[in-house]
Motif scaffolding. Structure first.
Motif, PDB file in Angstrom:
ATOM      1  N   SER A  39      -7.021  39.941 -16.432  1.00 30.80           N
ATOM      2  CA  SER A  39      -6.179  39.781 -15.256  1.00 30.80           C
ATOM      3  C   SER A  39      -5.975  41.134 -14.561  1.00 30.80           C
ATOM      4  O   SER A  39      -5.938  41.222 -13.329  1.00 30.80           O
ATOM      5  CB  SER A  39      -4.877  39.077 -15.646  1.00 30.80           C
ATOM      6  OG  SER A  39      -3.769  39.837 -15.338  1.00 30.80           O
ATOM      7  N   ILE A  40      -5.908  42.210 -15.333  1.00 24.10           N
ATOM      8  CA  ILE A  40      -5.827  43.550 -14.729  1.00 24.10           C
ATOM      9  C   ILE A  40      -7.122  43.885 -14.000  1.00 24.10           C
ATOM     10  O   ILE A  40      -7.112  44.408 -12.880  1.00 24.10           O
ATOM     11  CB  ILE A  40      -5.519  44.596 -15.825  1.00 24.10           C
ATOM     12  CG1 ILE A  40      -4.064  44.439 -16.265  1.00 24.10           C
ATOM     13  CG2 ILE A  40      -5.785  46.007 -15.326  1.00 24.10           C
ATOM     14  CD1 ILE A  40      -3.664  45.354 -17.394  1.00 24.10           C
ATOM     15  N   MET A  41      -8.251  43.557 -14.620  1.00 22.04           N
ATOM     16  CA  MET A  41      -9.546  43.823 -13.977  1.00 22.04           C
ATOM     17  C   MET A  41      -9.627  43.131 -12.615  1.00 22.04           C
ATOM     18  O   MET A  41     -10.086  43.714 -11.626  1.00 22.04           O
ATOM     19  CB  MET A  41     -10.694  43.307 -14.847  1.00 22.04           C
ATOM     20  CG  MET A  41     -10.960  44.141 -16.084  1.00 22.04           C
ATOM     21  SD  MET A  41     -12.388  43.437 -16.966  1.00 22.04           S
ATOM     22  CE  MET A  41     -12.639  44.699 -18.230  1.00 22.04           C
ATOM     23  N   ASN A  42      -9.186  41.874 -12.572  1.00 22.68           N
ATOM     24  CA  ASN A  42      -9.277  41.136 -11.313  1.00 22.68           C
ATOM     25  C   ASN A  42      -8.320  41.685 -10.259  1.00 22.68           C
ATOM     26  O   ASN A  42      -8.648  41.717  -9.075  1.00 22.68           O
ATOM     27  CB  ASN A  42      -9.054  39.645 -11.551  1.00 22.68           C
ATOM     28  CG  ASN A  42     -10.295  39.000 -12.124  1.00 22.68           C
ATOM     29  OD1 ASN A  42     -11.391  39.192 -11.618  1.00 22.68           O
ATOM     30  ND2 ASN A  42     -10.144  38.273 -13.216  1.00 22.68           N
ATOM     31  N   ALA A  43      -7.149  42.136 -10.706  1.00 29.18           N
ATOM     32  CA  ALA A  43      -6.218  42.735  -9.748  1.00 29.18           C
ATOM     33  C   ALA A  43      -6.828  44.005  -9.151  1.00 29.18           C
ATOM     34  O   ALA A  43      -6.745  44.242  -7.941  1.00 29.18           O
ATOM     35  CB  ALA A  43      -4.886  43.039 -10.429  1.00 29.18           C
ATOM     36  N   PHE A  44      -7.464  44.818  -9.984  1.00 29.19           N
ATOM     37  CA  PHE A  44      -8.132  46.012  -9.465  1.00 29.19           C
ATOM     38  C   PHE A  44      -9.289  45.640  -8.538  1.00 29.19           C
ATOM     39  O   PHE A  44      -9.518  46.274  -7.519  1.00 29.19           O
ATOM     40  CB  PHE A  44      -8.631  46.894 -10.614  1.00 29.19           C
ATOM     41  CG  PHE A  44      -7.545  47.679 -11.300  1.00 29.19           C
ATOM     42  CD1 PHE A  44      -6.535  48.282 -10.559  1.00 29.19           C
ATOM     43  CD2 PHE A  44      -7.524  47.833 -12.669  1.00 29.19           C
ATOM     44  CE1 PHE A  44      -5.519  49.007 -11.180  1.00 29.19           C
ATOM     45  CE2 PHE A  44      -6.522  48.556 -13.298  1.00 29.19           C
ATOM     46  CZ  PHE A  44      -5.517  49.145 -12.557  1.00 29.19           C
ATOM     47  N   SER A  45     -10.025  44.597  -8.930  1.00 32.12           N
ATOM     48  CA  SER A  45     -11.135  44.147  -8.098  1.00 32.12           C
ATOM     49  C   SER A  45     -10.632  43.799  -6.697  1.00 32.12           C
ATOM     50  O   SER A  45     -11.256  44.134  -5.690  1.00 32.12           O
ATOM     51  CB  SER A  45     -11.825  42.948  -8.756  1.00 32.12           C
ATOM     52  OG  SER A  45     -12.866  42.453  -7.955  1.00 32.12           O
ATOM     53  N   GLU A  46      -9.481  43.148  -6.634  1.00 34.15           N
ATOM     54  CA  GLU A  46      -8.918  42.795  -5.322  1.00 34.15           C
ATOM     55  C   GLU A  46      -8.563  44.030  -4.492  1.00 34.15           C
ATOM     56  O   GLU A  46      -8.564  43.987  -3.258  1.00 34.15           O
ATOM     57  CB  GLU A  46      -7.674  41.914  -5.492  1.00 34.15           C
ATOM     58  CG  GLU A  46      -8.050  40.522  -5.945  1.00 34.15           C
ATOM     59  CD  GLU A  46      -6.843  39.591  -6.074  1.00 34.15           C
ATOM     60  OE1 GLU A  46      -5.901  39.709  -5.264  1.00 34.15           O
ATOM     61  OE2 GLU A  46      -6.840  38.764  -6.989  1.00 34.15           O
ATOM     62  N   MET A  47      -8.256  45.130  -5.180  1.00 31.93           N
ATOM     63  CA  MET A  47      -7.941  46.370  -4.467  1.00 31.93           C
ATOM     64  C   MET A  47      -9.205  47.127  -4.064  1.00 31.93           C
ATOM     65  O   MET A  47      -9.106  48.182  -3.438  1.00 31.93           O
ATOM     66  CB  MET A  47      -7.111  47.288  -5.375  1.00 31.93           C
ATOM     67  CG  MET A  47      -5.756  46.755  -5.758  1.00 31.93           C
ATOM     68  SD  MET A  47      -4.989  47.891  -6.958  1.00 31.93           S
ATOM     69  CE  MET A  47      -3.454  47.006  -7.298  1.00 31.93           C
ATOM     70  N   GLY A  48     -10.366  46.646  -4.507  1.00 30.67           N
ATOM     71  CA  GLY A  48     -11.607  47.350  -4.205  1.00 30.67           C
ATOM     72  C   GLY A  48     -11.906  48.485  -5.170  1.00 30.67           C
ATOM     73  O   GLY A  48     -12.698  49.381  -4.877  1.00 30.67           O
ATOM     74  N   VAL A  49     -11.264  48.439  -6.328  1.00 31.52           N
ATOM     75  CA  VAL A  49     -11.467  49.489  -7.342  1.00 31.52           C
ATOM     76  C   VAL A  49     -12.694  49.149  -8.185  1.00 31.52           C
ATOM     77  O   VAL A  49     -12.908  47.996  -8.546  1.00 31.52           O
ATOM     78  CB  VAL A  49     -10.212  49.582  -8.250  1.00 31.52           C
ATOM     79  CG1 VAL A  49     -10.463  50.476  -9.457  1.00 31.52           C
ATOM     80  CG2 VAL A  49      -9.014  50.063  -7.438  1.00 31.52           C
ATOM     81  N   ASN A  50     -13.515  50.141  -8.486  1.00 30.88           N
ATOM     82  CA  ASN A  50     -14.669  49.929  -9.369  1.00 30.88           C
ATOM     83  C   ASN A  50     -14.212  49.950 -10.817  1.00 30.88           C
ATOM     84  O   ASN A  50     -13.539  50.889 -11.236  1.00 30.88           O
ATOM     85  CB  ASN A  50     -15.700  51.032  -9.161  1.00 30.88           C
ATOM     86  CG  ASN A  50     -16.103  51.123  -7.708  1.00 30.88           C
ATOM     87  OD1 ASN A  50     -16.391  50.111  -7.068  1.00 30.88           O
ATOM     88  ND2 ASN A  50     -16.069  52.339  -7.158  1.00 30.88           N
ATOM     89  N   ILE A  51     -14.592  48.927 -11.560  1.00 28.55           N
ATOM     90  CA  ILE A  51     -14.157  48.836 -12.952  1.00 28.55           C
ATOM     91  C   ILE A  51     -15.332  49.163 -13.866  1.00 28.55           C
ATOM     92  O   ILE A  51     -16.422  48.617 -13.707  1.00 28.55           O
ATOM     93  CB  ILE A  51     -13.630  47.430 -13.259  1.00 28.55           C
ATOM     94  CG1 ILE A  51     -12.440  47.133 -12.357  1.00 28.55           C
ATOM     95  CG2 ILE A  51     -13.236  47.311 -14.724  1.00 28.55           C
ATOM     96  CD1 ILE A  51     -12.408  45.724 -11.874  1.00 28.55           C
ATOM     97  N   VAL A  52     -15.100  50.060 -14.784  1.00 29.69           N
ATOM     98  CA  VAL A  52     -16.128  50.394 -15.779  1.00 29.69           C
ATOM     99  C   VAL A  52     -15.557  50.032 -17.140  1.00 29.69           C
ATOM    100  O   VAL A  52     -14.457  50.470 -17.480  1.00 29.69           O
ATOM    101  CB  VAL A  52     -16.469  51.897 -15.736  1.00 29.69           C
ATOM    102  CG1 VAL A  52     -17.562  52.220 -16.752  1.00 29.69           C
ATOM    103  CG2 VAL A  52     -16.892  52.304 -14.331  1.00 29.69           C
ATOM    104  N   ASP A  53     -16.263  49.193 -17.880  1.00 32.66           N
ATOM    105  CA  ASP A  53     -15.745  48.890 -19.214  1.00 32.66           C
ATOM    106  C   ASP A  53     -16.658  49.476 -20.271  1.00 32.66           C
ATOM    107  O   ASP A  53     -17.550  50.277 -19.983  1.00 32.66           O
ATOM    108  CB  ASP A  53     -15.462  47.399 -19.390  1.00 32.66           C
ATOM    109  CG  ASP A  53     -16.709  46.566 -19.246  1.00 32.66           C
ATOM    110  OD1 ASP A  53     -17.810  47.135 -19.293  1.00 32.66           O
ATOM    111  OD2 ASP A  53     -16.586  45.344 -19.066  1.00 32.66           O
ATOM    112  N   ASP A  54     -16.381  49.100 -21.498  1.00 32.61           N
ATOM    113  CA  ASP A  54     -17.034  49.691 -22.667  1.00 32.61           C
ATOM    114  C   ASP A  54     -18.534  49.895 -22.440  1.00 32.61           C
ATOM    115  O   ASP A  54     -19.094  50.929 -22.784  1.00 32.61           O
ATOM    116  CB  ASP A  54     -16.773  48.780 -23.869  1.00 32.61           C
ATOM    117  CG  ASP A  54     -17.428  49.317 -25.119  1.00 32.61           C
ATOM    118  OD1 ASP A  54     -17.836  50.481 -25.099  1.00 32.61           O
ATOM    119  OD2 ASP A  54     -17.520  48.573 -26.105  1.00 32.61           O
TER     120      ASP A  54
END
Lengths: 558, 558
Positions: free
Chosen positions: A346-361
């Motif tokens: 849910s945090i990843m999707n909230a960041f996605s909505e802000m246009g933030v690039n998410i990098v995971d493991d």
């Protein structure tokens, strides 16, 4: 007189990952002198423990034998090993031994609870030895995802035990002591190891574990490649990772800001205890606001999606004046613990909505585990060469697999879960007794038993809703007015389209009208009849049977 | 007169995985004729939707425009695409079109709800065409993890749309039609594709997807190597997998038994609709009891840990006379959907306690996904060559990544989530309007709105417990007796060691004793004061503020 025996009894941590608490005893049966290794917590979830703040082991067995408890040893500063100590210490009041970093954290907690700080004694690593009744205990440094994690070398008249604590085999852990095979070999050379109690967390990981030091270059490359603000999260206690992240940020010319109380606390505890000497300079959140985004790196708490930690706060908007924006990067330098997926996603999707690039493991480029994988476990078995291996720190499936591996090389082993009291005196472990163990909940400010029914009632209200019925009877057992119904967590209208509360009240009124004096005079029977009627009408109307609380008030003659 | 426009509006499935419902419209603004593609459900969880049975899209927008709705098309038989249809059909009463297998499942559901079976029309694949107002719709077979999944080719006066449905590129899917690139090329050759609405589930999987047929040999090898009973679980609707498992069992000389209503239903629907012709012979659970364990293979429901499915039942003991024993093998031929980890892990540990060997996905040896991975999505973009790509069937992070990929090859794209009404008439999509969408809960037998506050109240009771206060006042506004408190989900004793209910009652009694007539006369103010006092006393005693329900009864003169 009975002969002495050596016993082992997990009160937590065996058959689960979390809430570690392991008892060792030596002496005549039922008069053994005892030590406790670790006293941790585990974390509640909505499915099984709604509203609970923390889950602690049930130490009832130990309380009844408090006069026989010599000391508590804490292997490292993770909450699942130290988290229950301050909650329980006042009930146990025995000396506690830890290494310096763990002790710094432990004393902060003791201070919050008003316990004397000197109840915690700081111990240097082996060869320094603590004598606790018949036990001689040494702290043996191991590498793990928190500084100064230790195995314990426990000498007893019946033989030498090694309690592994949480560990991995890292020859370059960046913070804390590296894995030193020769030092472990020396333990077994000095005195043969009768039994190894051993971390089982990663027994299903088939490749050898990787070193913390392998992350440095990928992290630096990643951060260098970003234009916007970079935010990274990991466990606050993973001081080596905090250092890797901070140094990578520094190499990329970024100013560093730590967000989250737990993280600042860990770094200062690490500096205070001397395990961290050269952490890059950090700025406060206020100062960070003045730094251009492209030159800023935040290192934040909340890698598991915890609602109140910094990651979740940032995913909801501005936090301490700082805010994620389009083009920023958020790095999970962590693995999601099973059960926490929903919160993290849910945090990843909230960041996605802000246009933030998410990098995971990302296949291990930016995270390594703190626990020994299967080949590493096999190495430790071989190096310490114990007669007996008792797997611990794992769910049943981990313990079973670990026991299988140990037996494959000719060692004795047994799957021992919480409450199984094992006699280690002979050549092989034998289950001597089954102790009733359980969990204790910290609920608000109160400790409640897991079997008290309180949490079960909450779950039932959450699943079924709650209906309350009030009925007033006069001195002559006549109903005054009508039964009154209130509901919580139930729909306002049912299948008939009529108001649910009115339908329930009408059902109860019909019951009362048709009932004789005898029923009205007997509280228990009246309650039972009304409860049954209400649940039946509700089932017809809304297809579910609510929990019911009944209040029958009888006016007296006075 | 306004000119015609082509619109797209997801009511579910865009910004989430589950609950698919996509509206297309063509005509003058606000007078567009509409079709609906899919009408699925999503599943509740304890964290956010305790006690809820199913989650359906809110179709309020569609209900207000029911006279403009021409038809419903269902792409395939998965619950997240068809599950809400029978619940809502009576409100919409428009023709429904599906292919044969989907229709078989759909008609079973309609039958249960008492809907006419002929409301569902069975359609053959393209070139057969359904005319629905301004739309010409064809079913284009795609491979997926359920038989006869279809993309839709939707022709409108404003251009051709391809709605991908759920799909993968499998050239040998075992059951159902293989991926046929030339057939897809023909679609674009026939008429250029204006817009592709495309499945985004696996956009983060970077390797090309693997074929169902690659599992056959590993499954056969695995089952052959076992001595005890073998039990395998997968999604009931994955008929190809059921066949692979059954054929592997057959090759290993084992008798096959299907456990779980959903699984038997799927196999017979597949046989009835002709997609499955040569499924190995199965025996009933009763017959299976007579088969030696080493010759028996069970294929069972419950791969996601569902409490009432066969896997969970077997993990708790005997189920339909069958029981797991030491030396048996349990295979998860499935992937755990995020959020279901706890349930699955708890089943694994229960089997571990029984001595059962657990085999899970194991690096893809025994499971492949039903969705297109990133390279497959790129292939489909290239083959259909659409001007516009609108990602669907994904959380925000999936949609965003998919849009990025589409734009990287020069296509127009937009992240469109539930409630965003998109105008597709021009060369690029434009957001025309934001529609209020939401979720509807099936709760027992009643449909309730997600924002009705009912579930919120349940969550609050689960977190905080519930206290209820009864107070009786006489005709002269005098308190009769004392306030009476009942609690549910709260500890019986607080910090003071005294009974919690008594402490709360004493607190309320003090309040009343100190209150004047004015307060006692005013129900609202009295309630408010008592609620505040109760919560304050509770906070002091137990460190939490319960939910409060207040019942003030006033005796009247009559």
């Amino acid at each position: 007189m009975k002969s002495n025996r050596l016993i082992y009894l997990p009160l937590g941590g065996a058959g689960e990952i979390g809430m570690n608490a392991y008892v060792y005893g030596y002496g005549p049966e039922d008069r053994e002198r005892l030590i406790l290794v670790d006293l941790g917590v585990t974390f509640p979830d909505m499915d099984t423990t709604p509203g609970v703040d923390l889950i602690l082991p049930d130490i009832g067995w130990l309380m009844q034998r408090r006069d026989r408890l010599e000391a508590i040893f804490v292997t490292h500063a993770h909450e699942d090993h130290i988290g229950a100590l301050a909650h329980y210490w006042a009930k146990l009041k025995v000396p506690v031994y830890m290494r310096r970093f763990t002790g710094t954290i432990g004393r902060l907690k003791f201070d919050e609870f008003g316990h004397p700080k000197d109840a915690i004694t700081i111990v240097e690593p082996r060869p320094e030895t603590v004598q606790a009744g018949p036990f001689d205990v040494q702290f043996m440094p191991v590498s793990h995802s928190v500084p100064e994690s230790s195995a314990l070398v426990i000498d007893t008249p019946a033989g030498r035990i090694v309690h592994s604590g949480d560990f991995k085999l890292d020859e370059n852990p960046l913070v804390g002591e590296p894995w030193d095979a020769s030092a472990f070999r020396a333990i077994a050379a000095e005195r043969p190891v009768k039994a190894l109690m051993c971390d089982s967390t990663n027994v299903f990981s088939l490749h050898p574990g990787r070193s913390e030091s392998t992350l440095r270059q990928p992290l630096t490359d990643l951060i260098r490649a970003q234009n916007g603000m970079v935010v990274a999260t990991t466990f606050a206690s993973n001081v080596a990772r905090l250092r890797s992240l901070a140094e990578a940020a520094q190499a990329a010319g970024r100013t560093i800001c730590l967000l989250g109380r737990a993280m600042r606390r860990m770094v200062s505890a690490a500096e205070e205890s001397g395990v961290l000497t050269d952490f890059p300079r950090t700025v406060s959140p206020e100062e960070a606001q003045e730094v251009p985004r492209g030159n800023l790196m935040l290192i934040v708490t909340g890698s598991q999606g915890e609602r109140r930690a910094a990651s979740a706060q940032l995913s909801r908007g501005k936090y301490l004046g700082l805010e994620m924006k389009e083009g920023d990067t958020f790095l999970f330098s962590s693995k999601t613990i099973p059960g926490n997926e929903r919160g993290v996603i849910s945090i990843m999707n909230a960041f996605s909505e802000m246009g933030v690039n998410i990098v995971d493991d990302n296949g291990g480029l930016y995270h390594v585990s703190g626990h020994a994988n299967r080949p590493d476990l096999e190495t430790v078995h071989q190096v310490l060469n114990p007669q007996i291996v008792i797997p611990m720190h794992g769910e049943h499936r981990h313990l079973r697999e670990h026991a299988r591996i140990a037996m494959a090389t000719g060692r004795k082993s047994e799957v021992v879960t919480n409450g199984m009291l094992v006699d280690l005196t002979g050549d092989a472990p034998t289950i001597a007794e089954y102790i009733e163990t359980g969990r204790t909940y910290l609920d608000g400010s109160v400790l409640i038993g897991a079997r008290d029914g309180i949490v079960r009632d909450r779950i039932r209200m959450a699943l079924n809703g709650h209906a309350l019925v009030t009925l007033i009877l006069d001195e002559g057992d006549e109903v005054l007015g009508d039964p009154w119904v209130e509901t919580m967590g139930l729909p306002s209208k049912g299948r008939s389209g009529a108001d649910l509360v009115e339908t329930l009240e009408a059902g109860l009124a019909s019951l009362l009208a048709a009932s004789g004096r005898k029923l009205l005079r007997d509280d228990d029977k009246l309650e039972e009849a009304m409860r049954r009627t209400l649940r039946q009408v509700a089932m017809e109307e809304i297809g579910k049977k609510p929990e019911v609380t009944m209040v029958i008030s009888r006016l007296s003659d006075e």
